[in-house]
Design a protein around this motif. Structure first.
Motif, mmCIF file in Angstrom:
data_model
loop_
_atom_site.group_PDB
_atom_site.id
_atom_site.type_symbol
_atom_site.label_atom_id
_atom_site.label_comp_id
_atom_site.label_asym_id
_atom_site.label_seq_id
_atom_site.Cartn_x
_atom_site.Cartn_y
_atom_site.Cartn_z
ATOM 1 N N ARG A 176 0.844 -1.196 0.000
ATOM 2 C CA ARG A 176 0.000 0.000 0.000
ATOM 3 C C ARG A 176 0.887 1.258 0.000
ATOM 4 O O ARG A 176 1.982 1.275 0.604
ATOM 5 N N PRO A 177 0.440 2.331 -0.677
ATOM 6 C CA PRO A 177 1.246 3.570 -0.751
ATOM 7 C C PRO A 177 1.542 4.167 0.614
ATOM 8 O O PRO A 177 2.574 4.812 0.807
ATOM 9 N N ARG A 178 0.641 3.947 1.552
ATOM 10 C CA ARG A 178 0.834 4.520 2.888
ATOM 11 C C ARG A 178 2.119 3.998 3.547
ATOM 12 O O ARG A 178 2.843 4.756 4.202
ATOM 13 N N THR A 179 2.413 2.716 3.360
ATOM 14 C CA THR A 179 3.631 2.140 3.951
ATOM 15 C C THR A 179 4.878 2.783 3.355
ATOM 16 O O THR A 179 5.832 3.112 4.080
ATOM 17 N N LEU A 180 4.877 2.989 2.018
ATOM 18 C CA LEU A 180 6.024 3.634 1.373
ATOM 19 C C LEU A 180 6.186 5.064 1.856
ATOM 20 O O LEU A 180 7.312 5.538 2.086
ATOM 21 N N GLU A 181 5.067 5.753 2.040
ATOM 22 C CA GLU A 181 5.123 7.145 2.517
ATOM 23 C C GLU A 181 5.740 7.212 3.913
ATOM 24 O O GLU A 181 6.606 8.057 4.192
ATOM 25 N N VAL A 182 5.312 6.320 4.796
ATOM 26 C CA VAL A 182 5.859 6.305 6.158
ATOM 27 C C VAL A 182 7.337 5.934 6.148
ATOM 28 O O VAL A 182 8.135 6.474 6.925
ATOM 29 N N LEU A 183 7.718 5.023 5.246
ATOM 30 C CA LEU A 183 9.125 4.630 5.134
ATOM 31 C C LEU A 183 9.988 5.821 4.737
ATOM 32 O O LEU A 183 11.067 6.053 5.310
ATOM 33 N N VAL A 184 9.513 6.596 3.746
ATOM 34 C CA VAL A 184 10.261 7.781 3.310
ATOM 35 C C VAL A 184 10.334 8.807 4.436
ATOM 36 O O VAL A 184 11.381 9.431 4.672
ATOM 37 N N HIS A 185 9.222 8.989 5.141
ATOM 38 C CA HIS A 185 9.217 9.943 6.256
ATOM 39 C C HIS A 185 10.255 9.561 7.314
ATOM 40 O O HIS A 185 11.023 10.401 7.791
ATOM 41 N N SER A 186 10.269 8.291 7.700
ATOM 42 C CA SER A 186 11.174 7.851 8.767
ATOM 43 C C SER A 186 12.634 7.971 8.339
ATOM 44 O O SER A 186 13.477 8.468 9.102
ATOM 45 N N ALA A 187 12.948 7.508 7.132
ATOM 46 C CA ALA A 187 14.329 7.575 6.649
ATOM 47 C C ALA A 187 14.786 9.019 6.489
ATOM 48 O O ALA A 187 15.919 9.377 6.873
ATOM 49 N N GLY A 188 13.927 9.871 5.933
ATOM 50 C CA GLY A 188 14.273 11.283 5.770
ATOM 51 C C GLY A 188 14.479 11.981 7.094
ATOM 52 O O GLY A 188 15.406 12.780 7.258
ATOM 53 N N LEU A 189 13.609 11.655 8.073
ATOM 54 C CA LEU A 189 13.744 12.270 9.393
ATOM 55 C C LEU A 189 15.082 11.893 10.039
ATOM 56 O O LEU A 189 15.796 12.756 10.571
ATOM 57 N N ALA A 190 15.444 10.619 9.982
ATOM 58 C CA ALA A 190 16.699 10.169 10.583
ATOM 59 C C ALA A 190 17.900 10.830 9.898
ATOM 60 O O ALA A 190 18.859 11.252 10.565
ATOM 61 N N ALA A 191 17.854 10.949 8.558
ATOM 62 C CA ALA A 191 18.988 11.531 7.821
ATOM 63 C C ALA A 191 19.167 13.010 8.151
ATOM 64 O O ALA A 191 20.286 13.464 8.420
ATOM 65 N N VAL A 192 18.071 13.770 8.133
ATOM 66 C CA VAL A 192 18.186 15.216 8.366
ATOM 67 C C VAL A 192 18.595 15.503 9.810
ATOM 68 O O VAL A 192 19.445 16.364 10.072
ATOM 69 N N VAL A 193 18.000 14.786 10.769
ATOM 70 C CA VAL A 193 18.352 15.009 12.177
ATOM 71 C C VAL A 193 19.828 14.700 12.417
ATOM 72 O O VAL A 193 20.530 15.430 13.135
ATOM 73 N N THR A 194 20.330 13.634 11.806
ATOM 74 C CA THR A 194 21.750 13.289 11.970
ATOM 75 C C THR A 194 22.657 14.361 11.368
ATOM 76 O O THR A 194 23.666 14.754 11.973
ATOM 77 N N LEU A 195 22.301 14.851 10.194
ATOM 78 C CA LEU A 195 23.113 15.882 9.541
ATOM 79 C C LEU A 195 23.137 17.172 10.355
ATOM 80 O O LEU A 195 24.212 17.760 10.586
ATOM 81 N N VAL A 196 21.969 17.619 10.804
ATOM 82 C CA VAL A 196 21.906 18.862 11.583
ATOM 83 C C VAL A 196 22.635 18.695 12.921
ATOM 84 O O VAL A 196 23.311 19.612 13.396
#
Length: 550
Positions: free
Chosen positions: A73-93
């Motif tokens: 389902r598209p919802r699972t992919l959306e949540v996956l992108v959200h989680s991965a993006g959140l972890a990447a940006v928080v680590t960089l900042v």
């Protein structure tokens, strides 16, 4: 004549010994690891893998059709992108914040250097849900302190803090100390003579930092960054308050709304897959690297770099970070406490809950350090497939939401270990599963800075593996050991889901008291417990950081 022959014989023996030492390989490259290290590391890895086994059993009960429907389902992919993006940006900042903070407090003549070193570490003691609530109370769209301050100017509403911006801001402010502690331990492990030699050769402070210091900090940067990324993936309080759909929030809703633990287990395994991808990337970055800089002549005080005109911008930078990460949550807490006391409300007794919190968190810090040492030594001194698997498994628990780990231990305890179910040892074991990587990462980064020839020399001089560990290795990696203990203590003391599900009956901690008071809309009680939690954590941090600076 006789003395001449003896002198030649001694010289030949010395020459042969020198040739043998030169020909011998560093520890771990020519011989297998000691049995006690392998046994301790294997037991640790198997224990940490228990929640993963639980998830596989639960997911198997869902059936192929349900699993495919859930994953496609598209919802699972959306949540996956959200989680991965959140972890990447928080680590960089976090890296952009921590590198200057660590350098300023360890290598420069920053005024109040020791104060800033402690103050910028203390946001780690602030529970994410308390910190996020403070940010909303201060900068929320309506009714916040800033909006009320600007209301006379005609400002009825501020831009929304919810979503991506709020989640990144809150997680960065309350997780960056993981990286900061690792970087500070790394800087303390670098031999100052290397940086002094660089400056003697004509490099200024800036070029010395980029060409000498930063490459030596690479293991600390990777280890601390990994902890920040994994914490961002597993945190539940901030995504919930900031209305951000990460995996932890979706999994929790799945548990609470439908009681369908099979589907929640499938989503948890997707989170585990994302976690494995991050671990593979971290392993690829660090593979093949060797970082030896700690000298055997004891620690030296580095030469402080004068900041000159950059002194005031540096103080302003430290002030902004400390204000947002520490002063703001403290101010919101004191406001609610003052408001309750002014209305005649009596604050609750926090002595018993404080003792329980210190007891459980302190035991967890000690036990986690004991279990982390063999895992870190195996991964650094005896690299190989098996030791890599052992080390990687320890990171699984830290990437999982606390509620998933807690439910898996409830299942195991209720069905197979009823004598341990809802006891203090079971609670401490849950903390070990959740927070062991914090100790492994900091000890590992410190160990990478110790030249293995020092340990090999001790073995050549007749020391046993235990004597080498106690007399050579542990003193040299003590900054990393203490840093890991601080991380485990400060994180365990604010852990909520595992404590609620696994603590003995009647065993209340400060974290559960804050949560219960918030649920009952007793903000004065929550403020009293939050303030006590901050004081306990601050005192512990001061003691441990004081020992590290000696």
């Amino acid at each position: 004549m006789k003395s001449t022959k003896q002198g030649k014989a001694i010289a030949q023996i010395g020459k042969r010994l020198e040739q043998w030492v030169r020909a011998s390989k560093p520890l771990g490259q020519g011989s297998g690891p000691p049995g006690f290290l392998v046994a301790a590391g294997s037991i640790t890895a198997v224990a940490i893998a228990l929640p993963l086994i639980y998830l596989l059993i639960r997911a198997a009960g869902a059936g192929f059709e349900e699993v495919w429907t859930l994953l496609s389902r598209p919802r699972t992919l959306e949540v996956l992108v959200h989680s991965a993006g959140l972890a990447a940006v928080v680590t960089l900042v976090s890296a952009l914040i921590c590198l200057p903070l660590a350098f300023l407090t360890e290598r420069t003549d920053l005024p109040g250097r020791r104060f800033w070193a402690v103050a910028t570490t203390l946001p780690l003691a602030v529970p994410s849900y308390v910190g996020s609530f403070a940010l909303i109370a201060a900068f929320g769209p309506r009714g916040s302190w800033l909006q009320l301050l600007l209301e006379p100017l005609g400002v009825d509403s501020l831009p929304s803090i919810y979503g991506w911006f709020g989640a990144i801001l809150a997680l960065t402010l309350f997780t960056y100390p993981y990286l900061l502690i690792a970087l500070r331990s790394g800087l303390q492990g670098i031999d100052p003579a290397i940086e002094e030699a660089s400056r003697t050769l004509g490099n200024n402070a800036w070029s010395t930092f980029w060409q000498v210091t930063l490459p030596q900090l690479r293991p600390s940067l990777v280890a601390g960054g990994l902890l920040v990324a994994l914490y961002s993936l597993r945190d539940f309080g901030t995504p919930s308050l900031m209305r951000f759909d990460s995996f932890t929030r979706v999994i929790f809703i799945q548990y609470r709304s439908s009681f369908n633990r099979n589907s929640a287990a499938v989503l948890s395994l997707v989170l585990v897959a994302l976690l494995l991808v991050i671990l593979a990337m971290e392993y690829r970055v660090r593979t093949g690297a060797a970082y030896y800089s700690t000298s055997s002549s004891g620690s030296r005080t580095p030469t402080r770099i004068p900041l000159g005109g950059w002194k005031w911008p540096a103080i302003a930078f430290c002030t902004i970070i400390t204000t947002l990460g520490l002063v703001l949550p403290l101010a919101v807490t004191l406001f609610w406490l003052w408001r309750g006391l002014n209305a005649g409300k009596i604050p609750p007794d926090v002595l018993t809950t404080s003792f329980n919190s210190i007891l459980a968190s302190g035991l967890s810090a000690i036990i986690a350090t004991l279990f982390a040492l063999p895992v870190a030594i195996l991964s650094v001194r005896f690299p190989g497939r098996i030791t890599t698997v052992i080390e990687r498994l320890t990171y699984i628990g830290f990437g999982l939401p606390g509620i998933v780990v807690a439910l898996s231990l409830v299942f195991i305890g209720a069905n197979y270990l009823p004598a341990l179910y809802q006891t203090l040892p079971m609670l401490v074991f849950a903390y070990l599963v959740l927070f062991l990587p914090q100790s492994v990462g900091t000890i590992r980064s410190s160990l990478l800075q110790v030249n293995p020839q020092l340990e090999e020399s001790a073995r050549t001089l007749g020391r046993t593996p235990w004597q080498t560990l106690g007399e050579i290795t542990l003193p040299l990696v003590s900054p990393g050991v203490l840093g890991g203990a601080v991380l485990v203590f400060l994180t365990a003391i604010k852990e909520l889901p595992a404590t609620m599900l696994l603590a003995p009956i009647g065993f209340k901690t400060l974290a559960t008291q804050i949560w219960q008071a918030t649920e009952d809309v007793q903000f004065t009680d929550a403020a009293a417990a939050s303030l006590t939690l901050l004081l306990v954590s601050a005192g512990s941090t001061l003691v441990l950081l004081g020992r590290k600076s000696r």
